[in-house]
Design a protein around this motif. Structure first.
Motif, PDB file in Angstrom:
ATOM      1  N   UNK A  81     -34.278  11.908  27.747  1.00  0.00           N
ATOM      2  CA  UNK A  81     -34.661  13.029  26.883  1.00  0.00           C
ATOM      3  C   UNK A  81     -34.234  12.746  25.450  1.00  0.00           C
ATOM      4  N   UNK A  82     -32.993  12.300  25.285  1.00  0.00           N
ATOM      5  CA  UNK A  82     -32.484  12.019  23.941  1.00  0.00           C
ATOM      6  C   UNK A  82     -33.334  10.967  23.226  1.00  0.00           C
ATOM      7  N   UNK A  83     -33.642   9.883  23.900  1.00  0.00           N
ATOM      8  CA  UNK A  83     -34.399   8.802  23.260  1.00  0.00           C
ATOM      9  C   UNK A  83     -35.802   9.266  22.861  1.00  0.00           C
ATOM     10  N   UNK A  84     -36.419  10.116  23.688  1.00  0.00           N
ATOM     11  CA  UNK A  84     -37.737  10.637  23.344  1.00  0.00           C
ATOM     12  C   UNK A  84     -37.655  11.562  22.134  1.00  0.00           C
ATOM     13  N   UNK A  85     -36.633  12.401  22.106  1.00  0.00           N
ATOM     14  CA  UNK A  85     -36.462  13.315  20.973  1.00  0.00           C
ATOM     15  C   UNK A  85     -36.154  12.524  19.703  1.00  0.00           C
ATOM     16  N   UNK A  94     -37.101   9.646  18.979  1.00  0.00           N
ATOM     17  CA  UNK A  94     -38.324   8.959  18.556  1.00  0.00           C
ATOM     18  C   UNK A  94     -39.387   9.948  18.088  1.00  0.00           C
ATOM     19  N   UNK A  95     -39.054  11.227  18.134  1.00  0.00           N
ATOM     20  CA  UNK A  95     -40.001  12.295  17.753  1.00  0.00           C
ATOM     21  C   UNK A  95     -41.290  12.195  18.558  1.00  0.00           C
ATOM     22  N   UNK A 101     -38.333  17.527  19.657  1.00  0.00           N
ATOM     23  CA  UNK A 101     -38.869  16.218  19.261  1.00  0.00           C
ATOM     24  C   UNK A 101     -39.672  16.327  17.976  1.00  0.00           C
ATOM     25  N   UNK A 102     -40.313  17.453  17.787  1.00  0.00           N
ATOM     26  CA  UNK A 102     -41.135  17.646  16.593  1.00  0.00           C
ATOM     27  C   UNK A 102     -40.323  18.068  15.381  1.00  0.00           C
ATOM     28  N   UNK A 103     -39.193  18.749  15.588  1.00  0.00           N
ATOM     29  CA  UNK A 103     -38.505  19.424  14.480  1.00  0.00           C
ATOM     30  C   UNK A 103     -37.078  18.958  14.218  1.00  0.00           C
TER      31      UNK A 103
END
Length: 252
Positions: free
Chosen positions: A212-216, A218-219, A129-131
């Motif tokens: 999981x995908x949507x959170x990633x 959205x960073x 999510x960060x990178x």
């Protein structure tokens, strides 16, 4: 380097002896791993065909086929269509010992390994999510879409599921963590596949992966952590309640 022909039964018998009754898939894999680790089957060696292995070990060809498939996943052998199964030319010196332990996992140890996988997957989701970059995100979405399109085809679903998690680990930007996750997933693969038994379960897993995908995308590291924790909890429950197939109480 030694090469075993289909009719080279005498040489096969020198290297392989019948396994105890009831050992099945894990013992075939363990025996082959030991022979590779001690150099009996050197890098580049073509292994005996399934029929010869099954006869020498006193098991069915299906057990040999499944064991060799597991060894291929784990990186010990490679299958060359039309040629045979070969011992890989390169592998970590520590890998055979690690795999010998992993191939003998009891159900209790499998549950513990599932916990280790969960912790690594959660950290991978947070770091992704960060990178994550646009290209990785697009590939992650593509794997998710394949999963969503194949809830009725569990084999295709499982392959896309594994690809999703590999992509997520790659996007986390930590090669050591990605390699550890790949090893853990390989050791758990048979249990995970047996735990997914219906389109309904696949649909539930799709919803978890979508979160999981949507959170990633959205960073959002906190949301990615929460979504992966939920997914790992249900995935762990499926593994924990999976019964091994008849004749094989150990997972590979």
């Amino acid at each position: 380097m030694p090469v075993f022909r289909d009719d080279d039964s005498r040489r096969v018998d020198l290297e392989l002896t019948a396994l105890p009754r009831g050992s099945a898939v894990s013992e075939v894999a363990h025996r082959m791993t030991s022979l590779i680790a001690d150099g009996t089957f050197a890098p580049g060696t073509r292994l005996p065909p399934e029929r010869a292995l099954a006869e020498s070990l006193g098991v069915g060809r299906s057990a040999v086929r499944e064991a060799l498939a597991a060894l291929e996943i784990l990186g010990l052998v490679s299958v060359r269509p039309g040629s045979g199964t070969y011992v890989r030319d390169s592998m970590s010196e520590l890998l055979p010992t690690t795999l010998s332990w992993g191939l003998m996992l009891s159900a209790g140890h499998t549950a513990q390994l599932s916990e280790v996988r969960g912790a690594l997957e959660v950290q991978a989701a947070v770091q992704a999510a960060e990178r994550i970059e646009d290209g990785d995100l697009a590939r992650l979405r593509a794997h998710l879409e394949v999963m969503e399109a194949n809830t009725g085809d569990l084999q295709a679903f499982i392959e896309a599921d594994a690809a999703f998690h590999r992509q997520l680990a790659d996007a986390a930007g930590n090669d050591v963590m990605a390699q550890l996750l790949q090893t853990v997933r390989s050791l758990l693969r048979v249990w995970v596949e047996r735990g997914l038994q219906s389109a309904e379960q696949a649909g539930e897993a799709c919803r978890e992966h979508r979160a999981v995908y949507e959170a990633v995308a959205a960073h959002d590291g906190d949301a990615a952590r929460s979504a992966m924790v939920r997914h790992m909890r249900t995935a762990g429950d499926r593994v924990e309640h999976t019964e091994p197939r008849s004749g094989s109480s150990l997972a590979v």
